[in-house]
Write a protein that holds these residues in place. Structure first.
Motif, PDB file in Angstrom:
ATOM      1  N   ALA A 107       1.527  12.065   0.467  1.00 37.02           N
ATOM      2  CA  ALA A 107       1.251  12.687  -0.838  1.00 37.02           C
ATOM      3  C   ALA A 107       0.754  14.123  -0.663  1.00 37.02           C
ATOM      4  N   SER A 131      -7.392  13.215   1.972  1.00 34.32           N
ATOM      5  CA  SER A 131      -7.396  12.649   0.621  1.00 34.32           C
ATOM      6  C   SER A 131      -7.514  11.136   0.685  1.00 34.32           C
ATOM      7  N   ALA A 132      -8.579  10.619   0.100  1.00 34.54           N
ATOM      8  CA  ALA A 132      -8.817   9.167   0.021  1.00 34.54           C
ATOM      9  C   ALA A 132      -8.792   8.511   1.392  1.00 34.54           C
ATOM     10  N   ASP A 138      -2.413   9.577  10.981  1.00 33.64           N
ATOM     11  CA  ASP A 138      -2.751   8.294  10.351  1.00 33.64           C
ATOM     12  C   ASP A 138      -2.734   7.209  11.427  1.00 33.64           C
ATOM     13  N   THR A 139      -3.439   6.099  11.161  1.00 32.19           N
ATOM     14  CA  THR A 139      -3.352   4.951  12.082  1.00 32.19           C
ATOM     15  C   THR A 139      -2.064   4.168  11.873  1.00 32.19           C
ATOM     16  N   GLN A 151       0.843  -1.202   0.000  1.00 31.87           N
ATOM     17  CA  GLN A 151       0.000   0.000   0.000  1.00 31.87           C
ATOM     18  C   GLN A 151       0.880   1.255   0.000  1.00 31.87           C
TER      19      GLN A 151
HETATM   20  C1  LIG Z   1      -5.833   5.463   0.493  1.00 37.42           C
HETATM   21  S1  LIG Z   1      -4.769   6.015   1.776  1.00 37.42           S
HETATM   22  C2  LIG Z   1      -4.557   7.728   1.367  1.00 37.42           C
HETATM   23  C3  LIG Z   1      -3.277   8.301   1.891  1.00 37.42           C
HETATM   24  C4  LIG Z   1      -2.979   9.759   1.506  1.00 37.42           C
HETATM   25  N1  LIG Z   1      -3.973  10.667   2.045  1.00 37.42           N
HETATM   26  C5  LIG Z   1      -2.860   9.919   0.021  1.00 37.42           C
HETATM   27  O1  LIG Z   1      -3.667  10.646  -0.579  1.00 37.42           O
HETATM   28  O2  LIG Z   1      -1.944   9.333  -0.557  1.00 37.42           O
HETATM   29  C6  LIG Z   1      -5.814   6.063   3.188  1.00 37.42           C
HETATM   30  C7  LIG Z   1      -5.077   6.345   4.470  1.00 37.42           C
HETATM   31  O3  LIG Z   1      -6.011   6.489   5.539  1.00 37.42           O
HETATM   32  C8  LIG Z   1      -5.490   5.857   6.682  1.00 37.42           C
HETATM   33  N2  LIG Z   1      -6.610   5.493   7.573  1.00 37.42           N
HETATM   34  C9  LIG Z   1      -7.583   4.603   7.325  1.00 37.42           C
HETATM   35  N3  LIG Z   1      -8.418   4.534   8.369  1.00 37.42           N
HETATM   36  C10 LIG Z   1      -7.977   5.407   9.281  1.00 37.42           C
HETATM   37  C11 LIG Z   1      -8.425   5.782  10.593  1.00 37.42           C
HETATM   38  N4  LIG Z   1      -9.487   5.234  11.130  1.00 37.42           N
HETATM   39  N5  LIG Z   1      -7.725   6.725  11.248  1.00 37.42           N
HETATM   40  C12 LIG Z   1      -6.619   7.298  10.698  1.00 37.42           C
HETATM   41  N6  LIG Z   1      -6.159   6.962   9.479  1.00 37.42           N
HETATM   42  C13 LIG Z   1      -6.827   6.036   8.777  1.00 37.42           C
HETATM   43  C14 LIG Z   1      -4.750   4.654   6.134  1.00 37.42           C
HETATM   44  O4  LIG Z   1      -3.791   4.147   7.047  1.00 37.42           O
HETATM   45  C15 LIG Z   1      -4.123   5.221   4.880  1.00 37.42           C
HETATM   46  O5  LIG Z   1      -2.848   5.744   5.107  1.00 37.42           O
END
Ligand SMILES: C[S@@+](CC[C@H](N)C(=O)[O-])C[C@H]1O[C@@H](n2cnc3c(N)ncnc32)[C@H](O)[C@@H]1O
Length: 299
Positions: free
Chosen positions: A82, A146-147, A100-101, A42
């Motif tokens: 990013a 983002s995402a 982030d987690t 990932q």
């Molecule tokens: C698809 S990635 C997007 C990462 C970044 N924002 C980008 O645009 O490249 C989703 C991110 O959300 C984080 N995430 C998911 N659930 C979360 C939560 N409950 N609390 C904090 N972060 C979370 C994941 O660990 C991951 O790094």
């Protein structure tokens, strides 16, 4: 010299819903944190997405309808950074708190910050944004997600937290992608890729139900006013850019992990042939086709 520093929010753990894992209420499904390989894959996909789409992400940071340049920015679900690095470049006076987690993602983000000499402008906070209370994140002028919002078990609760967090004149930038990028240019290969996405969409509909949600009404319900929104259709055809083939390899490999049990045996064999690294990374006919949506909202 100062150092990018991390905070582990009390009572939170590196566990949460993820793109290719399951929300916390599906504990039987794998998450990237269960498997170092999935987490690393990932991270690689996120880094390559940031590299290949850099100019597109920059155009979104330019577009933000801000009333003043933010001094403090919070990047929610920052992944490997990013958004964090795009925002640091766009707002040279600002510092960013990346939440982030995932401890490995944040570690990677800190390493990148140090390598770029930006460690003094980045703080990382490991926290689960699904928790009923969020850690102390200051009063940012810009919150960027983002995402990440579609990963929340309760996105409405998370949106309310964002509204409470923001400075009164601040802005919330919510980005989401409509499905994962397509790489194969045409023909049976593209049709196979589409079938794999259909299988993956079924998985996500069950395990990540907020992916593809209509965020406009959710933002309004959470008390935001939508200042603007934009859809970005990304079509990158750059045969000279080898990062596209690496992105395709990482992205399709991750897609394979999601659909391994649901794709037909013939399709799975064909997908395995397609993503053999020595074949795929040599190709120069791959494209990146994806759609990103962004909402800019005021509290
Ligand atoms: C698809 S990635 C997007 C990462 C970044 N924002 C980008 O645009 O490249 C989703 C991110 O959300 C984080 N995430 C998911 N659930 C979360 C939560 N409950 N609390 C904090 N972060 C979370 C994941 O660990 C991951 O790094």
């Amino acid at each position: 010299m100062s150092h990018a520093h991390g905070t582990h929010a009390h009572g939170t753990h590196a566990h949460g819903p993820h793109e290719h894992g399951a929300p916390a209420h599906h504990p039987h499904e794998p998450t990237p944190h269960d498997s170092p390989d999935l987490s690393a894959l990932q991270a690689e996909v996120l880094d390559l997405d940031a590299e290949v789409l850099a100019s597109h992400i920059a155009s979104l940071t330019d577009w933000l309808p801000l009333t003043a340049a933010p001094r403090h920015i919070v990047d929610l679900g920052a992944g490997t950074g990013a958004g964090t690095f795009a925002l640091l470049a766009r707002f040279p006076e600002a510092h960013v708190t990346a939440v982030d987690t995932s401890a490995p993602h944040l570690q990677r983000l800190r390493e990148k910050a140090c390598a770029a000499g930006l460690e003094g402008r980045v703080r990382t906070v490991q926290a689960d944004l699904d928790a009923p209370a969020w850690p102390e994140l200051g009063t940012p002028g810009l919150v960027w997600a983002s995402a990440s919002m579609h990963h929340m078990a309760d996105p409405d609760q998370a949106l309310r937290h964002v509204r409470e967090l923001l400075a009164p004149e601040g802005l919330f930038a919510l980005l989401e992608l409509s499905g994962f990028p397509r790489f194969l240019p045409a023909g049976e290969e593209a049709a196979l890729e589409e079938r794999a996405h259909t299988a993956s969409d079924r998985f996500h509909a069950e395990h990540v139900p907020h992916r593809g949600a209509e965020w406009g009404p959710k933002l309004t319900e959470a008390g935001f006013t939508i200042a603007d929104e934009r859809t970005l259709d990304v079509r990158i055809e750059a045969p000279e850019n080898p990062a596209i083939a690496r992105y395709a390899l990482a992205g399709l490999t991750r897609l394979r992990t999601t659909v391994a049990e649901t794709l037909s045996p013939d399709d799975l064999r064909a997908l395995d042939t397609l993503i053999a690294p020595e074949r795929l990374t040599e190709r120069r006919d791959l494209t990146v086709r994806t759609t990103r949506r962004i909402w800019a909202a005021r509290p």
